[in-house]
Design a protein around this motif. Structure first.
Motif, PDB file in Angstrom:
ATOM      1  N   GLU A 137      -6.329  -7.149   9.178  1.00  0.00           N
ATOM      2  CA  GLU A 137      -6.796  -5.852   8.326  1.00  0.00           C
ATOM      3  C   GLU A 137      -5.499  -5.060   7.879  1.00  0.00           C
ATOM      4  O   GLU A 137      -5.265  -4.720   6.816  1.00  0.00           O
ATOM      5  CB  GLU A 137      -7.757  -5.024   8.918  1.00  0.00           C
ATOM      6  CG  GLU A 137      -9.246  -5.777   8.925  1.00  0.00           C
ATOM      7  CD  GLU A 137     -10.053  -4.850   9.953  1.00  0.00           C
ATOM      8  OE1 GLU A 137      -9.834  -3.849  10.433  1.00  0.00           O
ATOM      9  OE2 GLU A 137     -11.362  -5.377   9.719  1.00  0.00           O
ATOM     10  N   ASN A 138      -4.711  -4.802   8.978  1.00  0.00           N
ATOM     11  CA  ASN A 138      -3.441  -4.229   9.012  1.00  0.00           C
ATOM     12  C   ASN A 138      -2.473  -4.890   7.730  1.00  0.00           C
ATOM     13  O   ASN A 138      -1.993  -3.899   7.113  1.00  0.00           O
ATOM     14  CB  ASN A 138      -2.519  -4.004  10.200  1.00  0.00           C
ATOM     15  CG  ASN A 138      -3.386  -3.095  11.127  1.00  0.00           C
ATOM     16  OD1 ASN A 138      -4.256  -2.300  10.659  1.00  0.00           O
ATOM     17  ND2 ASN A 138      -2.971  -2.937  12.330  1.00  0.00           N
ATOM     18  N   ILE A 141      -3.642  -4.030   4.333  1.00  0.00           N
ATOM     19  CA  ILE A 141      -3.641  -2.697   3.979  1.00  0.00           C
ATOM     20  C   ILE A 141      -2.319  -2.326   3.508  1.00  0.00           C
ATOM     21  O   ILE A 141      -2.007  -1.828   2.644  1.00  0.00           O
ATOM     22  CB  ILE A 141      -3.939  -1.781   5.156  1.00  0.00           C
ATOM     23  CG1 ILE A 141      -5.497  -1.761   5.264  1.00  0.00           C
ATOM     24  CG2 ILE A 141      -3.474  -0.295   4.758  1.00  0.00           C
ATOM     25  CD1 ILE A 141      -5.992  -0.934   6.548  1.00  0.00           C
ATOM     26  N   LEU A 142      -1.405  -3.149   4.201  1.00  0.00           N
ATOM     27  CA  LEU A 142       0.039  -2.899   4.008  1.00  0.00           C
ATOM     28  C   LEU A 142       0.589  -3.469   2.732  1.00  0.00           C
ATOM     29  O   LEU A 142       1.228  -3.206   2.052  1.00  0.00           O
ATOM     30  CB  LEU A 142       0.839  -3.559   5.031  1.00  0.00           C
ATOM     31  CG  LEU A 142       2.452  -3.773   4.878  1.00  0.00           C
ATOM     32  CD1 LEU A 142       2.933  -2.307   4.814  1.00  0.00           C
ATOM     33  CD2 LEU A 142       2.999  -4.478   5.887  1.00  0.00           C
ATOM     34  N   ARG A 143      -0.199  -4.887   2.281  1.00  0.00           N
ATOM     35  CA  ARG A 143      -0.061  -5.567   1.198  1.00  0.00           C
ATOM     36  C   ARG A 143      -0.542  -4.385   0.012  1.00  0.00           C
ATOM     37  O   ARG A 143       0.328  -4.374  -1.049  1.00  0.00           O
ATOM     38  CB  ARG A 143      -0.842  -6.941   1.063  1.00  0.00           C
ATOM     39  CG  ARG A 143      -0.541  -7.867  -0.022  1.00  0.00           C
ATOM     40  CD  ARG A 143      -0.822  -9.181  -0.042  1.00  0.00           C
ATOM     41  NE  ARG A 143      -2.147  -9.256   0.605  1.00  0.00           N
ATOM     42  CZ  ARG A 143      -2.610  -9.552   1.830  1.00  0.00           C
ATOM     43  NH1 ARG A 143      -1.867  -9.569   2.605  1.00  0.00           N
ATOM     44  NH2 ARG A 143      -3.672  -9.895   2.175  1.00  0.00           N
ATOM     45  N   ARG A 144      -1.745  -3.835   0.141  1.00  0.00           N
ATOM     46  CA  ARG A 144      -2.176  -3.001  -0.999  1.00  0.00           C
ATOM     47  C   ARG A 144      -1.410  -1.853  -1.171  1.00  0.00           C
ATOM     48  O   ARG A 144      -0.874  -1.408  -2.518  1.00  0.00           O
ATOM     49  CB  ARG A 144      -3.622  -2.549  -0.566  1.00  0.00           C
ATOM     50  CG  ARG A 144      -4.678  -3.565  -0.667  1.00  0.00           C
ATOM     51  CD  ARG A 144      -5.876  -2.907  -0.885  1.00  0.00           C
ATOM     52  NE  ARG A 144      -6.179  -2.311   0.611  1.00  0.00           N
ATOM     53  CZ  ARG A 144      -7.074  -2.785   1.348  1.00  0.00           C
ATOM     54  NH1 ARG A 144      -7.929  -3.668   1.067  1.00  0.00           N
ATOM     55  NH2 ARG A 144      -7.167  -1.822   2.560  1.00  0.00           N
ATOM     56  N   ILE A 145      -0.796  -1.296  -0.262  1.00  0.00           N
ATOM     57  CA  ILE A 145       0.115  -0.140  -0.313  1.00  0.00           C
ATOM     58  C   ILE A 145       1.418  -0.664  -1.187  1.00  0.00           C
ATOM     59  O   ILE A 145       1.828   0.239  -1.805  1.00  0.00           O
ATOM     60  CB  ILE A 145       0.455   0.484   1.154  1.00  0.00           C
ATOM     61  CG1 ILE A 145      -0.721   0.980   1.842  1.00  0.00           C
ATOM     62  CG2 ILE A 145       1.888   1.157   0.991  1.00  0.00           C
ATOM     63  CD1 ILE A 145      -0.464   1.712   3.092  1.00  0.00           C
TER      64      ILE A 145
END
Length: 179
Positions: A137-138, A141-145
């Motif tokens: 999940e982290n 999230i990092l990829r989306r950011i």
């Protein structure tokens, strides 16, 4: 109108005038004299209630007892902190806990591994799965950011400034017609 005028016919019908009588010079003088007397009396009035704060005495300004209690409290806290630090340093100096094998300081812990664990934990697999899920999940999230940082913004500063100038022009034209 006087009573004599009413009796002799005057205004006819005997109705009273609605206007107040005109002030005479004596009435003006009397009103001014009364106002001056009232003003003088107001100037001479003294407060009957004491609104001033009570006097502050030197021995009451510095509260020695309160300062002493605060100092004692700080000394006690310092003493407890020193004892706690000594206990923590003793614990950190120990070679190992009884019943647990010593880990070499060179070998770091692996992910999901408990320090000095001799036997297997009953929920080790569940903890490992949970840790993997959180890491996935982290990473998502990092990829989306990072993807958002690479995209152009939806807001254009130049476009907003252009629209603001148009609004200012419209306001200017409205002011000319209104006022």
């Amino acid at each position: 109108l006087t009573d004599a005028m009413r009796v002799k016919g005057g205004t006819g019908g005997g109705a009273k005038s609605s206007a107040p009588p005109l002030p005479t010079p004596y009435m003006k003088w009397e009103r001014e004299r009364c106002a001056k007397i009232a003003e003088d009396k107001l100037k001479k009035v003294k407060a009957s209630v004491d609104n001033k704060p009570p006097p502050r005495f030197k021995h009451m300004v510095v509260n020695a007892k309160k300062a002493q209690l605060e100092e004692d409290r700080l000394v006690e806290i310092e003493h407890q902190n020193r004892k706690l630090l000594q206990n923590l340093s003793k614990i950190s100096e120990r070679k190992g806990v009884e019943g647990v094998e010593e880990r070499s300081p060179k070998k770091p812990l692996r992910r999901g591994e408990a320090p000095g664990a001799r036997g297997k934990s009953l929920n080790l697999l569940n903890r490992q799965r949970e840790l993997d899920r959180i890491e996935r999940e982290n990473a998502a999230i990092l990829r989306r950011i990072q993807e958002q940082n690479n995209k152009d913004s939806e807001f254009s500063v130049a476009k907003m400034e252009r629209e603001w100038k148009e609004v200012q022009e419209h306001r200017k034209m409205c002011r000319q017609w209104i006022g």
